[in-house]
Design an enzyme around this catalytic site. Structure first.
Site, PDB file in Angstrom:
ATOM      1  N   ASP A 191       0.863  -1.214   0.000  1.00 21.86           N
ATOM      2  CA  ASP A 191       0.000   0.000   0.000  1.00 21.86           C
ATOM      3  C   ASP A 191       0.886   1.247   0.000  1.00 21.86           C
ATOM      4  OD1 ASP A 191      -2.480  -1.218  -0.209  1.00 21.86           O
ATOM      5  OD2 ASP A 191      -2.621  -1.471   1.949  1.00 21.86           O
ATOM      6  N   THR A 192       0.412   2.206  -0.800  1.00 26.33           N
ATOM      7  CA  THR A 192       1.349   3.251  -1.195  1.00 26.33           C
ATOM      8  C   THR A 192       0.648   4.583  -1.391  1.00 26.33           C
ATOM      9  OG1 THR A 192       2.690   1.583  -2.291  1.00 26.33           O
ATOM     10  CG2 THR A 192       3.032   3.830  -3.015  1.00 26.33           C
ATOM     11  N   THR A 193       1.420   5.670  -1.366  1.00 24.58           N
ATOM     12  CA  THR A 193       0.906   6.997  -1.689  1.00 24.58           C
ATOM     13  C   THR A 193       1.806   7.638  -2.737  1.00 24.58           C
ATOM     14  OG1 THR A 193      -0.114   7.355   0.477  1.00 24.58           O
ATOM     15  CG2 THR A 193       0.454   9.299  -0.786  1.00 24.58           C
TER      16      THR A 193
END
Length: 567
Positions: A361-363
């Site tokens: 999970d990433t931004t």
């Protein structure tokens, strides 16, 4: 008589369009992130005369507060920076290494046959703060201390939990319950906060204040480092003071490939930007279908190209400080032609092998400032809430990026002390002539194929950056067989046609987070104009900088003439 400027950045049929949001256009800066408040925080830095880097760090710090499952100071970071004056691209790899004592032999002695995906043995040194410090030291304008004040405010005073983050939080609750500190910090009353509920994290405010006051020293040698080491020791981890203190982010040279006249840039291994570029090289071997980006023929080519590129990156990618990575061969047009010959135009390939070489999970967010400088940055905890371990009294989780290592000693991604694992998070940049675009799309192994789809939408189908982000996408989870996730907007006739070729689809709703959440900015140097776009699959927006009062702007008056005024 007024002059109407038309550029390829704009869609002329905007009143009858297939996408929802409009492109943001302004001669001033733009910050595009997955949270509105983070975009606003970055835009405020631009309004104060800050650089794209200043705005990016401020926005990233807020994202770490508002999206604690996705990113934060316990994760890693990669970025590409475009300098408009010189045209130079600079890359930074702020991915952390494994503890010196975390080795294959150590884990096998503990009874592990596979790399742990959660828990303390999945933790590597977090690189984000080190990356911020290096970027600010070279390209920052505003005082370092000031960049963290919006994030400190939201951590101290609270923020309303946004829509998509609420869903992600709830799905992670059972894992957070396994760690007492994670349970205390992120599950008030033993449950995830509700959508719209005010959530505070005073411990994280304390950690951010230490970073604001003391710089990266606080994280790698000071009070935060001591808290990380205490947490690791209590859970039987191998992290030492030297593992933290000796770490440094690394400046790197972006790699590139041409695609139908455009140049596309990614970062070199240990990231998987190679896969995006190889996929585009393979797609380029045939003409794009003139009908639609989701016609059966076009989607079949994209899906099959993706499988070939992914098979290669999984087999050959790793930390170049430990293994030779054959990037030049993987990105050659001759190699792409060889791989493209393996595509059967009428049948899906369910068993894809890597090519033969000569031996999350990433931004994601992006910024363009008024000078046209562009920051393309991505930051991640890997899995949702990373390792599920929260640092004692500091309010942030440690990422689980070490879970991407292999325990196969023959793999280029084999675990070793002070080695960086294979990374899925990749920022990107593309340019042709006067058009310069920073873009990225999050989501583990989804990222390279999402990058390639974005590029093709823009280059092959003439879409602007907003339309290219919104267009229906496909993705893959798990292995490289024929199972594909796809958005329902491609239409039943296309799905039926591809199913007859052997593809197996998991059809999602019109806009699903499974396809990743993207952002993009563009600077058109011919007219000195900036454009911004943000994916409706996320909670965010592209927010423009408001001009300062000293900036003179033309105001149209009733006669059709203009006069200058101050905003």
């Amino acid at each position: 008589m007024p002059v109407l400027l038309l550029t390829s950045s704009l869609v002329l049929t905007a009143q009858d369009r297939s996408y929802g949001r409009s492109v943001v256009a302004t001669p001033f800066g733009i910050v595009a992130t997955s949270e509105v408040a983070a975009s606003q925080a970055g835009a405020r830095m631009l309004e104060r005369g800050g650089s794209a880097i200043d705005a990016g760090i401020a926005a990233n710090a807020v994202l770490g507060v508002m999206e604690p499952m996705m990113n934060g100071i316990g994760g890693d970071l990669f970025a590409i920076y475009y300098d408009a004056k010189t045209g130079k691209l600079t890359g930074i790899n702020a991915s952390g290494w494994s503890p010196k004592s975390l080795t294959i032999e150590y884990l096998k002695a503990k009874g592990s046959n596979d790399m742990p995906r959660h828990g303390i043995d999945s933790v590597t040194v977090p690189g984000a703060v080190g990356g911020w410090a290096k970027l600010h030291g070279r390209f920052g304008k505003l005082p370092w201390h000031d960049l963290f004040q919006p994030a400190i405010y939201f951590a101290s005073n609270g923020y309303a939990v946004p829509e998509i983050m609420d869903d992600d939080w709830k799905s992670s609750a059972k894992y957070l319950m396994t760690n007492p500190e994670s349970r205390r910090v992120f599950l008030p009353g033993d449950k995830a906060p509700e959508r719209g509920q005010l959530f505070r994290n005073p411990d994280l405010a304390r950690a951010l204040t230490l970073i604001a006051d003391q710089g990266e020293t606080a994280f790698y040698k000071g009070a935060i480092a001591q808290a990380i080491l205490k947490t690791s020791s209590e859970l039987g981890g191998t992290m030492t003071a030297a593992d933290l203190a000796e770490y440094s982010a690394e400046w790197v040279e972006p790699i590139s490939a041409s695609y139908r006249g455009w140049t596309i840039y990614e970062l070199p291994p240990n990231g998987d930007g190679l896969a995006a570029l190889e996929m585009l090289n393979i797609m380029e071997q045939s003409k794009a279908d003139p009908g639609s980006p989701y016609s059966p023929a076009e989607l079949h080519t994209r899906i099959e190209s993706m499988k070939l590129a992914y098979a290669d990156v999984i087999a050959y990618d790793g930390d170049p400080r430990f293994n030779k990575i054959y990037a030049d061969e993987l990105l050659s047009k001759d190699y792409a032609a060889q791989r493209a010959h393996l595509i059967d135009p009428g049948r899906a390939n369910c068993k894809v092998a890597p090519g033969a070489l000569s031996k999350s999970d990433t931004t994601y967010f992006t910024v363009v400032d008024r000078e046209g400088n562009i920051l393309s940055m991505i930051q991640s905890n890997f899995g949702a809430f990373g390792s599920d371990i929260t640092v004692d009294s500091m309010g942030f989780v440690l990422h689980n990026r070490g879970g991407a290592f292999s325990l196969d000693s023959k793999s280029p991604n084999a675990l070793d002390g002070h080695k960086r694992p294979f990374h899925t998070i990749i920022p990107a940049f593309m340019q042709k002539g006067d058009r310069h675009i920073g873009f990225g799309i999050m989501g583990g192994m989804n990222q390279p194929l999402a990058h390639a789809q974005f590029v093709s939408n823009l280059v092959d189908y003439g879409m602007n950056i907003q339309a290219a982000l919104e267009e229906a996408r496909f993705t893959v989870q798990g292995g490289l067989g024929c199972n594909i996730q796809i958005e329902s907007r491609v239409g039943p006739s296309t799905i039926d046609a591809l199913t007859k070729m052997g593809h197996v689809f998991d059809v999602h709703k019109e806009y699903t987070e499974n396809m990743g959440r993207g952002n993009a900015v563009e600077h058109d140097s011919a007219i000195d104009m900036n454009f911004g776009a943000s994916d409706p699959r996320g909670d965010g927006a592209a927010i423009p900088e408001m001009p300062r009062s000293s900036v003179k702007l033309p105001v149209i008056v009733g006669s059709g003439h203009s006069k200058e005024t101050h905003d």
